[in-house]
Structures are given as structure tokens and as C-alpha cells.
Design an enzyme around this catalytic site. Structure first.
Site, PDB file in Angstrom:
ATOM      1  N   SER A   6       0.823  -1.201   0.000  1.00  0.00           N
ATOM      2  CA  SER A   6       0.000   0.000   0.000  1.00  0.00           C
ATOM      3  C   SER A   6       0.865   1.263   0.000  1.00  0.00           C
ATOM      4  O   SER A   6       1.623   1.491  -0.934  1.00  0.00           O
ATOM      5  CB  SER A   6      -0.955  -0.029   1.201  1.00  0.00           C
ATOM      6  OG  SER A   6      -1.949   0.960   1.090  1.00  0.00           O
ATOM      7  N   ASP A  30      -9.725  -4.671  -4.813  1.00  0.00           N
ATOM      8  CA  ASP A  30      -9.233  -3.645  -3.888  1.00  0.00           C
ATOM      9  C   ASP A  30     -10.135  -2.406  -3.958  1.00  0.00           C
ATOM     10  O   ASP A  30     -10.274  -1.795  -5.005  1.00  0.00           O
ATOM     11  CB  ASP A  30      -7.792  -3.273  -4.257  1.00  0.00           C
ATOM     12  CG  ASP A  30      -7.063  -2.518  -3.162  1.00  0.00           C
ATOM     13  OD1 ASP A  30      -7.728  -1.785  -2.409  1.00  0.00           O
ATOM     14  OD2 ASP A  30      -5.829  -2.652  -3.067  1.00  0.00           O
ATOM     15  N   HIS A  73      -7.864  -5.247  -0.360  1.00  0.00           N
ATOM     16  CA  HIS A  73      -6.669  -4.506   0.013  1.00  0.00           C
ATOM     17  C   HIS A  73      -5.911  -5.289   1.090  1.00  0.00           C
ATOM     18  O   HIS A  73      -6.002  -4.998   2.289  1.00  0.00           O
ATOM     19  CB  HIS A  73      -7.042  -3.111   0.519  1.00  0.00           C
ATOM     20  CG  HIS A  73      -5.876  -2.173   0.568  1.00  0.00           C
ATOM     21  ND1 HIS A  73      -5.210  -1.770  -0.570  1.00  0.00           N
ATOM     22  CD2 HIS A  73      -5.240  -1.568   1.591  1.00  0.00           C
ATOM     23  CE1 HIS A  73      -4.234  -0.950  -0.242  1.00  0.00           C
ATOM     24  NE2 HIS A  73      -4.221  -0.822   1.070  1.00  0.00           N
TER      25      HIS A  73
END
Length: 267
Positions: free
Chosen positions: A156, A210, A242
Site C-alpha cells: 500500500s 481492492d 486490500h
């Protein structure tokens, strides 16, 4: 007098290890951590083979910590990783715009969530973070590790920082692996990539489902990196949100192992 309270949750981009679940938390405060504080581990072998020692730097997501991600290294069981040094630093505590200015572990500022291909970027705070990551890499290379045996990985926000750190580093590294990340700067920065930096291979892994860093944000990496002349292997994972899955980490192990062996045979 009535006091107002936030009615929306503050989002943490943390790694849901070995799962496809992304957790949303409401947080009120975080314990301050020094920048790049970390717990590192050097795996030494009593019978070291001819393979050069490698270094893997793992960068966590927003609101997470380095130590919380350390279990990742236990999945890399191949003998090639016996002489690998792992480092899991923690980001400093900073106010984050997408979370209403709340202070939390964050490598750089994120203006908005969810992130799309056209989301605004804060290059100023990003480049400050890159300098600190480069200092970590420089220290390992000065200690004797070949640049081609240095691998940067991140999830991320850590994945976005991984990409920036690799492409702005003046030397060719072993590789950069981005999980559920995004392009954190504009195309104008491509002119700052050295020819050696462009030779560092990129592995990009992204879940199709995601909803935090949208799949389109990951897909935008392909034309960007192609324009920059950087080799990127893009892997899409159906039904993954995610988070990081075992499948992604297993492939990362084989991807790094292949490059370790190539580096060893060419040295």
C-alpha cells in the site's frame, strides 16, 4: 456545550497477513515511534553457500508498524534465504490529510482515499521519505552488500514508497516489489530516473477487488513504467481486496530467488 465528533472512520492501510481481509479501524491516538525505528533480523548459516548475502527491506502500510509485519519473513523457507538480512522499519508519526489530519504512522501524506489513477499526489513529503530510505540502502551497501542483492518490498503506502525509492536510487538494485500500491508522483519526475535505476525490475501485485487503492491505480503503473523504460511484471489477483495473500508472497519468494541465482551466477 456539546462537542463534535468524527462520524467517519479513520482508515489504516495495514497488512492483513495471510488473509484477504482488509480491516478498517477507528483510532484516536498512536504511540510515537522514532523514524525508521526497526527490528532487524540477520539469518546466518553455519554452512554458507556461494550465494552472496542479500538484504530485503519491507515497508508497511499507513498506520501499521514494522514489527507487525515481521512474520512475513517466516514464509521464505528456501535455502537461498539463509543468508538474508531482513529489515522492517516503522514509519514516523505524521498528520494524514485523508484521515482528517489525525496523527499516525505514515511515510508521507495521502490527500485522499480511496486512491484512483487520478488521485492527487504529495510529492514533497514523498521525496523526504525517499531520502530516508536511500540512507538505509546506502548503509547496507557500505557494509558490503552488492546493490544487485538489495530488494525493496512494500504494501500500500509502503508499496508506493518502494516504487519511488527504487526508481530514484542512482544504482541498479536487485528488485522492487509493490503490493497494492500506486504511482506516487507525476510523469515529470521520470527525467530524474538514472539509466541504472531503470534496470531495476519491478514486480507489481494487486487485488482486483481492492476498494482502497483501486485496481485502476495499480494498472496505471504499466503505461507509466513503460514510458520510463522500466521492466514491470504485473500480476492481478481475483477476489483479493486490500491485503496480501499467501499466493502473492509465495510468488515473491520465487521471484527474488530467481534473481538471487542470476546475480550469483554472473558474479
Amino acid at each position: 456545550m456539546r462537542t463534535s465528533r468524527l462520524t467517519k472512520p479513520i482508515v489504516l492501510l495495514t497488512t492483513a497477513l495471510l488473509s484477504t481481509v482488509f480491516f478498517f479501524f477507528v483510532v484516536f491516538f498512536f504511540q510515537n515511534k522514532p523514524y525508521l525505528s526497526s527490528t532487524s533480523s540477520s539469518s546466518s548459516s553455519r554452512n554458507p553457500d556461494s550465494m552472496a548475502r542479500t538484504f530485503i527491506l519491507w515497508l508497511h502500510g499507513l498506520g501499521d508498524s514494522g514489527p507487525a509485519n515481521e512474520p512475513i519473513k517466516t514464509l521464505f523457507r528456501s535455502p537461498e534465504f539463509r543468508n538474508t538480512k531482513w529489515l522492517f522499519p516503522s514509519a514516523p508519526s505524521n498528520p494524514v490529510s485523508c484521515n482528517y489530519g489525525a496523527v499516525m504512522p505514515s511515510w508521507f501524506d495521502i490527500p485522499e482515499l480511496p486512491l484512483t489513477a487520478g488521485s492527487p499526489k504529495d510529492e514533497s513529503s514523498l521525496l523526504k521519505a525517499v531520502k530516508n530510505i536511500h540512507a538505509v540502502i546506502d548503509k547496507e551497501i557500505a557494509g558490503g552488500i552488492n546493490p544487485e542483492n538489495v530488494y525493496i518490498c512494500g504494501f500500500s503506502q509502503g508499496g508506493a514508497l518502494t516504487l519511488a525509492s527504487v526508481l530514484l536510487y542512482p544504482k541498479t538494485l536487485g528488485g522492487g516489489s509493490v503490493f497494492s500500491g500506486w504511482i506516487p508522483f507525476n510523469s515529470s519526475i521520470i527525467s530524474q530516473f538514472t539509466e541504472d535505476a531503470k534496470k531495476t525490475p519491478i514486480l507489481w501485485s494487486h487485488g482486483i477487488d481492492d476498494k482502497t487503492v483501486l485496481f485502476e491505480a495499480g494498472q496505471a503503473a504499466l503505461p507509466f513504467l513503460q514510458q520510463a523504460g522500466v521492466t514491470c511484471e504485473f500480476k492481478a489477483y481475483p477476489d483479493l481486496g486490500h491485503s496480501i495473500s499467501n499466493q502473492e508472497l509465495q510468488y515473491l519468494e520465487s521471484w527474488i530467488k530467481q534473481r538471487m541465482q542470476s546475480s550469483s551466477s554472473s558474479s
